[in-house]
Scaffold this motif. Structure first.
Motif, PDB file in Angstrom:
ATOM      1  N   GLN A 367      -3.172   0.081  -8.295  1.00 39.93           N
ATOM      2  CA  GLN A 367      -2.284  -1.037  -7.970  1.00 39.93           C
ATOM      3  C   GLN A 367      -2.850  -2.354  -8.503  1.00 39.93           C
ATOM      4  N   THR A 393       2.366  -0.596  -9.756  1.00 41.42           N
ATOM      5  CA  THR A 393       1.697   0.567  -9.165  1.00 41.42           C
ATOM      6  C   THR A 393       1.825   1.753 -10.100  1.00 41.42           C
ATOM      7  N   GLU A 400       7.657   7.495  -6.503  1.00 41.23           N
ATOM      8  CA  GLU A 400       6.495   7.092  -5.707  1.00 41.23           C
ATOM      9  C   GLU A 400       5.958   5.736  -6.192  1.00 41.23           C
ATOM     10  N   ASN A 404       5.723   2.403  -3.864  1.00 45.13           N
ATOM     11  CA  ASN A 404       4.444   1.726  -3.603  1.00 45.13           C
ATOM     12  C   ASN A 404       4.459   0.281  -4.094  1.00 45.13           C
ATOM     13  N   SER A 407       6.443  -1.706  -1.590  1.00 41.44           N
ATOM     14  CA  SER A 407       5.758  -1.950  -0.315  1.00 41.44           C
ATOM     15  C   SER A 407       4.623  -2.967  -0.516  1.00 41.44           C
TER      16      SER A 407
END
Ligand code: AMP
Ligand code: GLY
Length: 432
Positions: A367, A393, A400, A404, A407
């Motif tokens: 990240q 990310t 996925e 991520n 978020s």
């Protein structure tokens, strides 16, 4: 090795971040940089277009490698300038970028079109117009069908392309671009071209003039609003790799576009050293060139570089010194999703100086938080432009990676924070 990097965007923070991972680095300077690059190296108050000042700085700070991030210095000939100064003074500074001649691929749309015609590179059919053949615009437009694509020949800060369905508007706008110089000297010549249908995709290449490597494919999201609505921006997010860019497509890009482009430049006596960013249309599996850029993209860099496992300074030095063939290349197979946080009002005028709170700033293997329009004011990081921070990310799947990134965005707050919530959505149907 002491390095000077030119630029101040998210792309340059990404360059700086990966340059700083290299064991070869001694000192890194960024001109002018942003609050993110200041955490890694020394920001320098230097105008990248003031070549004499760049040269003086290089000498005073024993710079061994110069890395231009954006197109302006390249198109204005910084590579020729620094190389000329070096040979006059017997000083060695490696420059990782194409020369002025090759940079015309981005600096002049008509140069790029003529180059593609000469080298049989697939692209939209076109004709160029200036004050001398303005009366030929109408008959040429009649040979095309809507939508009509008009392009200012020179650099116009991403605003020089007009696409319209209306014949009369196309004719009038084209005439005005030339006679009223709507985009200054950049539109004293205009390229009118056939509209290409298909899905856009970008492919990134790095070359030292002898060897090349593909850095991967990426898609960017240019409009401000979800579902590609609203005005154009510098880019609201990116995904790399693009799932429909399969091996067969990339093979066609290599044989029909990359190799003829690099060979054409070598034959012209200007072997290409640097990054080549190919803006392509995938027309039913066949690639066609929409545009060349002579640098990395922003925000594509922010999703491509995290996938690159190669040492950044090995690569940049290899580019400048024809040693790319010896540099080992490998790309992370995973998918990177990058989302840009922008200021309220962008791409129109924005307020600057708004405090930013970042509780998720640690870059790790998966990240990344790349600064763009940020600066440090006393001890506080504040907004300093339209595009503020890019979050990327890496994950095994597009879904996925996207989840991520979204978020992680919650960990970055500033008043007026805006971003697109649909980055990557259109690609999900292509994921196998
Ligand atoms: P350019 O600056 O040449 O990349 O053009 C900006 C954008 O206009 C591209 O990213 C495309 O979305 C669109 N565009 C440019 N040329 C064409 C074309 N010939 N056909 C369809 N879309 C185009
Ligand atoms: N993302 C488009 C560009 O860098 O030009």
């Amino acid at each position: 090795m002491n390095v000077l990097l030119l630029g101040s965007g998210g792309r340059e923070h990404a360059f700086a971040y990966f340059i700083a991972q290299s064991k070869q680095l001694d000192k890194l300077f960024i001109a002018p940089g942003n609050a993110g690059t200041a955490q890694i190296g020394s920001n320098v108050n230097l105008n990248p277009l003031d070549f004499n000042a760049v040269w003086e700085f290089c000498i005073a700070n024993s710079i061994e490698l110069l890395v231009p991030g954006n197109e302006d210095p390249l198109v204005h000939g910084i590579v020729d300038f620094i190389n000329g100064k070096c040979s006059d003074s017997n000083i060695k500074i490696s420059v990782a970028g194409p020369d002025k001649f090759a940079s015309q691929l981005e600096g002049s749309k008509s140069f790029a079109k003529e180059f593609m015609m000469q080298n049989n590179i697939p692209t939209a059919s076109y004709k160029k117009f200036d004050i001398h053949n303005i009366e030929e615009i109408e008959p040429f437009l009649e040979t095309l069908s809507a939508p009509y694509v008009l392009k200012a020949d020179g650099l116009a800060a991403g605003k020089g392309v007009i696409i319209t369905d209306n014949f009369d508007e196309a004719l009038n706008v084209c005439r005005e671009m030339i006679s009223n110089k709507t985009f200054g000297e950049a539109s004293s010549t205009v390229v009118v071209e056939e509209f290409l249908h298909g899905i856009e995709i970008s492919v990134f290449v790095v070359s030292d003039g002898k060897d090349y490597h593909i850095l991967g494919s990426a898609k960017d999201y240019k409009r401000i609003l979800e579902d590609d609505q609203g005005p154009n921006t510098g880019g609201m997010g990116s995904v790399s790799p693009v799932p429909f860019a399969d091996e067969e497509f990339i093979e066609k890009v290599k044989s029909q576009i990359i190799e003829p482009s690099l060979n054409g430049l070598s034959t012209a006596g200007h072997p290409y050293k640097g990054f080549m960013f190919l803006g392509l249309m995938n027309d039913a599996g066949n690639p066609k060139v929409i545009e060349y850029n002579v640098r990395m993209g922003d925000p594509e860099t922010e999703s491509i570089f995290p996938r690159l496992k190669t040492d950044m300074l090995d690569m940049l030095e290899g580019v400048a010194n024809e040693k790319l063939g010896k540099v080992e290349f490998s790309l992370d197979e995973r998918t990177a999703v990058c989302v840009f946080l922008v200021s309220e009002g962008y791409p129109g005028s924005v307020k600057k100086g708004i405090p930013i709170s970042i509780t998720r700033s640690t870059n790790n293997d998966d990240q990344f938080v790349f600064h763009a329009g940020t600066k440090k004011q006393d001890e506080q990081i504040v907004t300093n432009g339209g595009r503020v921070i890019a979050v990327t990310t890496l994950a095994d799947t597009l879904l996925e990676a996207r989840e991520n990134t979204y978020s992680a965005i919650e960990g970055i707050q500033f008043n007026g924070k805006n971003y697109r919530k649909d980055i990557g959505n259109d690609l999900i149907r292509f994921v196998k």
